[in-house]
Design an enzyme around this catalytic site. Structure first.
Site, short mmCIF file in Angstrom:
data_model
loop_
_atom_site.label_atom_id
_atom_site.label_comp_id
_atom_site.label_asym_id
_atom_site.label_seq_id
_atom_site.Cartn_x
_atom_site.Cartn_y
_atom_site.Cartn_z
N GLY A 35 0.83 -1.20 0.00
CA GLY A 35 0.00 0.00 0.00
C GLY A 35 0.86 1.25 0.00
N GLY A 40 4.63 7.68 2.32
CA GLY A 40 5.48 6.77 1.56
C GLY A 40 4.72 5.51 1.20
N LYS A 55 8.65 0.16 5.12
CA LYS A 55 8.07 1.43 4.68
C LYS A 55 9.20 2.37 4.30
CE LYS A 55 4.65 4.98 5.65
NZ LYS A 55 3.53 5.41 6.51
N ASP A 147 -5.39 8.97 11.49
CA ASP A 147 -5.88 8.46 10.21
C ASP A 147 -6.44 7.05 10.38
OD1 ASP A 147 -6.47 8.64 7.53
OD2 ASP A 147 -4.47 8.04 6.86
#
Length: 314
Positions: A35, A40, A55, A147
């Site tokens: 994803g 990033g 990540k 989020d």
């Protein structure tokens, strides 16, 4: 929402690519992209015959911030508030730029939609109880997830548990939310500010539940608050859950612990009404724990019962 800008170009890793840390010299073989977001992209990699999540970003400051959050989570004994941190390093790319990355535990599981499709919506309450328990601990640490959205959640397999897999939006309480998605953002729905407080996460969690009922989402219309109430009443057929979502979206419920207790009280009251018709069996559990465990367990599979026992009593 993009939190920073940089002249450095984005980087896209390819399947089979070898990522070698500049400082620690650890090597990671890219398997696939999991994803991407404002900060990033996350990739599934193999390191020493073990699957990990890597990540990588052009924004070194944001990577450092997320690493600090993961370190803070790991300091809470007895809880897995996020993926375990494995490595932090830089990667010298072929384009001449240096990118920051960190490596974390890869949480094996499936999406909320897929899990509920296979196992039934009766698992939703069970997952919420466990998740609000963890969310309460996160808030006690002084953070807000920020989020929080269905795309950032996964149902792990061992044990079956709702877990978050991206801490990019995690914000210290009292500050402005640094990363958000409109559908889950209470300010977007004119139901509050974009200030980081526990209520912000609870609103987003209510929207996660609504996304279960509305997989494609819905628009806010001319009267966002009215739209939310209408959508809740139209789709949610469990009255206590419907009331809970109303309270979570209108701000009358501000603590994750309140949500967990509300859900347990609902099941306890149902069990108490049933027990009026017969003599209650004697057990070693207290009255506060006996009812909800038995009631929730009665609608779950054997695996679900085991999960609830761990969630409530261990």
């Amino acid at each position: 929402m993009i939190t920073q800008t940089s002249k450095k170009p984005d980087i896209a890793l390819k399947k089979g690519q070898l990522i070698k840390g500049k400082w620690h010299h650890q090597q990671y073989h890219v398997v696939k992209k999991l994803g991407s977001g404002a900060i990033g992209a996350v990739y599934l990699c193999v390191h020493q015959n073990k699957q990990v999540a890597l990540k990588i970003s052009k924004q070194s400051t944001s990577i450092s911030s997320e690493v600090n959050v993961l370190k803070s989570f790991q300091s809470v004994q007895g809880y897995h508030l996020g993926p375990s941190l494995i490595d932090v390093d830089d990667y010298q790319a072929t384009n001449g730029y240096t990118y920051s990355f960190y490596v974390m535990e890869y949480i094996s599981g499936e999406s909320v939609h897929e899990f509920l499709r296979r196992n039934g919506h009766e698992w939703l309450i069970s997952l919420l109880i466990g998740f609000t328990k963890d969310l309460h601990v996160l808030h006690k640490q002084g953070y807000v997830f920020g989020d929080l959205k269905i795309e950032n959640l996964i149902v792990s397999r061992k044990p079956v548990q709702l877990r978050w897999v991206d801490v990019g939006g995690t914000t210290l309480q009292g500050r402005a939310i640094k990363e958000y998605t409109e559908f889950y953002d209470r300010a977007y729905w004119q139901c509050g500010t974009r200030k980081a407080d526990p209520g912000y996460d609870l609103f987003a969690l209510a929207m996660v539940v609504l996304r279960v009922y509305y997989p494609n989402g819905f628009t806010k219309g001319n009267n966002p608050k009215k739209t939310l109430q209408q959508k809740i009443h139209q789709a949610v057929d469990i009255e206590p859950l419907r009331k809970l979502l109303i309270m979570m979206t209108n701000g009358s419920m501000q603590e994750a612990e309140q949500v967990k207790k509300y859900l347990l009280t609902y099941f306890a009251s149902r069990r108490a009404k049933q027990d009026h018709r017969g003599k209650r069996n004697q057990t070693s559990f207290s009255e506060d724990t006996y009812y909800p465990f038995l009631e929730i367990g009665s609608i779950l599979t054997v695996g679900g019962i085991c999960y609830l026992y761990v969630t409530l009593f261990m």
